[in-house]
Each structure stands twice: as structure tokens, then as C-alpha cells.
Design a protein around this motif. Structure first.
Motif, PDB file in Angstrom:
ATOM      1  N   ILE A 104     -14.781 -36.674 -11.518  1.00  0.00           N
ATOM      2  CA  ILE A 104     -14.588 -37.174 -12.884  1.00  0.00           C
ATOM      3  C   ILE A 104     -14.694 -36.035 -13.890  1.00  0.00           C
ATOM      4  O   ILE A 104     -13.920 -35.947 -14.853  1.00  0.00           O
ATOM      5  N   ALA A 105     -15.654 -35.128 -13.674  1.00  0.00           N
ATOM      6  CA  ALA A 105     -15.842 -33.997 -14.587  1.00  0.00           C
ATOM      7  C   ALA A 105     -14.619 -33.082 -14.583  1.00  0.00           C
ATOM      8  O   ALA A 105     -14.166 -32.625 -15.632  1.00  0.00           O
ATOM      9  N   PHE A 110      -9.768 -30.685 -17.075  1.00  0.00           N
ATOM     10  CA  PHE A 110      -8.347 -30.311 -16.987  1.00  0.00           C
ATOM     11  C   PHE A 110      -7.409 -31.326 -17.616  1.00  0.00           C
ATOM     12  O   PHE A 110      -6.195 -31.159 -17.587  1.00  0.00           O
ATOM     13  N   GLY A 111      -7.973 -32.412 -18.191  1.00  0.00           N
ATOM     14  CA  GLY A 111      -7.135 -33.387 -18.874  1.00  0.00           C
ATOM     15  C   GLY A 111      -7.052 -34.683 -18.128  1.00  0.00           C
ATOM     16  O   GLY A 111      -7.013 -34.715 -16.906  1.00  0.00           O
ATOM     17  N   GLY A 137     -18.473 -43.275 -12.574  1.00  0.00           N
ATOM     18  CA  GLY A 137     -19.512 -42.285 -12.842  1.00  0.00           C
ATOM     19  C   GLY A 137     -20.705 -42.877 -13.562  1.00  0.00           C
ATOM     20  O   GLY A 137     -21.863 -42.613 -13.211  1.00  0.00           O
ATOM     21  N   ALA A 138     -20.464 -43.693 -14.598  1.00  0.00           N
ATOM     22  CA  ALA A 138     -21.555 -44.312 -15.348  1.00  0.00           C
ATOM     23  C   ALA A 138     -22.306 -45.326 -14.483  1.00  0.00           C
ATOM     24  O   ALA A 138     -23.542 -45.442 -14.564  1.00  0.00           O
ATOM     25  N   LEU A 193     -17.806 -30.322 -18.757  1.00  0.00           N
ATOM     26  CA  LEU A 193     -18.388 -29.158 -18.086  1.00  0.00           C
ATOM     27  C   LEU A 193     -19.864 -29.398 -17.775  1.00  0.00           C
ATOM     28  O   LEU A 193     -20.334 -29.075 -16.675  1.00  0.00           O
ATOM     29  N   LEU A 194     -20.600 -29.972 -18.721  1.00  0.00           N
ATOM     30  CA  LEU A 194     -22.008 -30.302 -18.474  1.00  0.00           C
ATOM     31  C   LEU A 194     -22.139 -31.311 -17.341  1.00  0.00           C
ATOM     32  O   LEU A 194     -23.058 -31.218 -16.512  1.00  0.00           O
TER      33      LEU A 194
END
Length: 213
Positions: A104-105, A110-111, A137-138, A193-194
Motif C-alpha cells: 500500500i505504501a 508511486f501514485g 491497511g487500516a 514513505l513513513l
């Protein structure tokens, strides 16, 4: 004298407990906030609701936040016990969840897929509530937080993120006017990124536990 020492020790323990509790709440809130990425969803939500008036758009935002919050509460309470019933260990859960968050990150860095391809009859539920706000993800994150920090901090984190998402999305017109769409997209990339860093940390921790076991 001993009474004063006892009072000071009790006060120190109470202060330490409060500080530790606040730290847990901050950690749980921040991790879920990064995954939900309400700020990064602003351009997508506005694209999905293009052509709507401000009042109609706010009603859509309110419904999507409410549905997403209900989904996260449900999985926080019942999600991980379901996996435990089928023999999935916490280490398995951590590695799989870390890989999911990493994917997911990377999509965020990358869009994303254009939002117009996700249109449906009820935008507030699909895709706005899920998968944009309460996506895989959540859902993984609230189950992870419940396992590590406990149910109460997780529920408080969901409540605070619900409030934050509501305020961010309903005031998003101001944010877009002041910051601009490009700034919002840059912030979204930073959050992604985080999230990637957090995902790698979870994968590394899970692999270490599996090898040690």
C-alpha cells in the motif's frame, strides 16, 4: 516523614502512568493516522464528488467517515480473534500485515489508481469509506494495535482519527485553496514513505521472531 515519602512515590507512579498512557495514545493515533491518510485522500474525494454542491459533498464525507469508523471498530474487536481461531500466530500476522502495508505504501509513493475508475452507486461507502479510508491497511493496523496496546487505546485512536478525518475532509476546500493540490499530494507521498518505514519494521520484527522461535 515516611508519609511524605510514600505520597511522593505514589505521585511519581501516577505521573509515570499518565505519561505512559499518553505516549500509547499518541503512538496508536499516529500509526493509524498515517495508514488512513485522510490528507492524501482529499484530491481523490473531491474528484469523486465533482459536480456536487458543498452541502451534498459534506454529507457524503460524513457518511464515509462514519462507515469507515464502524468498520475499523468491528475489526479491532473481532478481527484478530477470528485469525487466532484458525491458528494464525501473531508473528504470521505481523509479517503478512507488514507486507500488505508495504504494498500500500509503495502504491502511495508511486501514485494511485485514478479515482474515476472506482465510481459506484454509493460513493460514501465504496470507494470512499472502503477501501480509501478503512482499507486493508487500516483494518490490519487496528487489529495490530489491539494486539500490542490493548482495546481501549485502539478504540480511542479510532475515535480520534474519525474526528481528524471528519475535520480534514469537511474543511478540505480550505486546505486545497490555501495549500494547493500539489502540496496535498506531496504530503500524501511523505505519509506513504513513513508507512513504508513502519511496514519494513514490522516485517523485520516478524521475521526475527519467526527465526528465534
Amino acid at each position: 516523614m515516611y508519609h511524605d515519602i510514600f505520597k511522593k512515590a505514589r505521585l511519581t507512579r501516577a505521573v509515570g502512568f499518565v505519561v505512559e498512557s499518553l505516549k500509547e495514545l499518541w503512538d496508536t493515533f499516529l500509526m493509524l493516522f498515517i495508514v488512513v491518510d485522510s490528507i492524501g485522500n482529499i484530491p481523490i474525494f473531491y474528484s469523486l464528488t465533482s459536480g456536487m454542491g458543498r452541502e451534498e459533498r459534506i454529507k457524503i464525507f460524513e457518511k464515509s467517515v462514519a462507515v469507515a469508523s464502524a468498520l475499523l471498530v468491528f475489526f479491532a474487536v473481532f478481527g484478530y480473534p477470528f485469525f487466532q481461531y484458525y491458528g494464525v500466530s501473531f508473528t504470521d500476522f505481523k509479517i503478512a500485515g507488514g507486507l500488505l502495508l508495504l504494498i500500500i505504501a509503495l502504491q502511495g509513493v508511486f501514485g494511485r489508481v485514478e479515482a474515476e475508475a472506482l465510481r459506484s452507486e454509493d460513493l460514501a461507502v465504496v470507494p470512499m469509506a472502503t477501501p480509501l479510508l478503512a482499507g486493508p491497511g487500516a483494518i490490519y493496523m487496528v487489529m495490530y494495535l489491539n494486539s500490542v496496546y490493548g482495546l481501549l487505546p485502539t478504540l480511542v485512536s479510532i475515535a480520534l482519527n474519525t474526528l481528524a478525518s471528519y475535520l480534514i475532509l469537511t474543511k478540505s476546500n480550505v486546505l486545497l485553496e490555501k495549500a494547493g493540490k500539489n502540496t496535498i499530494l506531496v504530503l500524501s507521498r511523505i505519509f506513504s514513505l513513513l508507512l513504508a518505514v513502519l511496514a519494513v519494521s514490522l516485517i523485520r520484527s516478524g521475521i526475527y521472531e519467526a527465526l528465534r522461535g
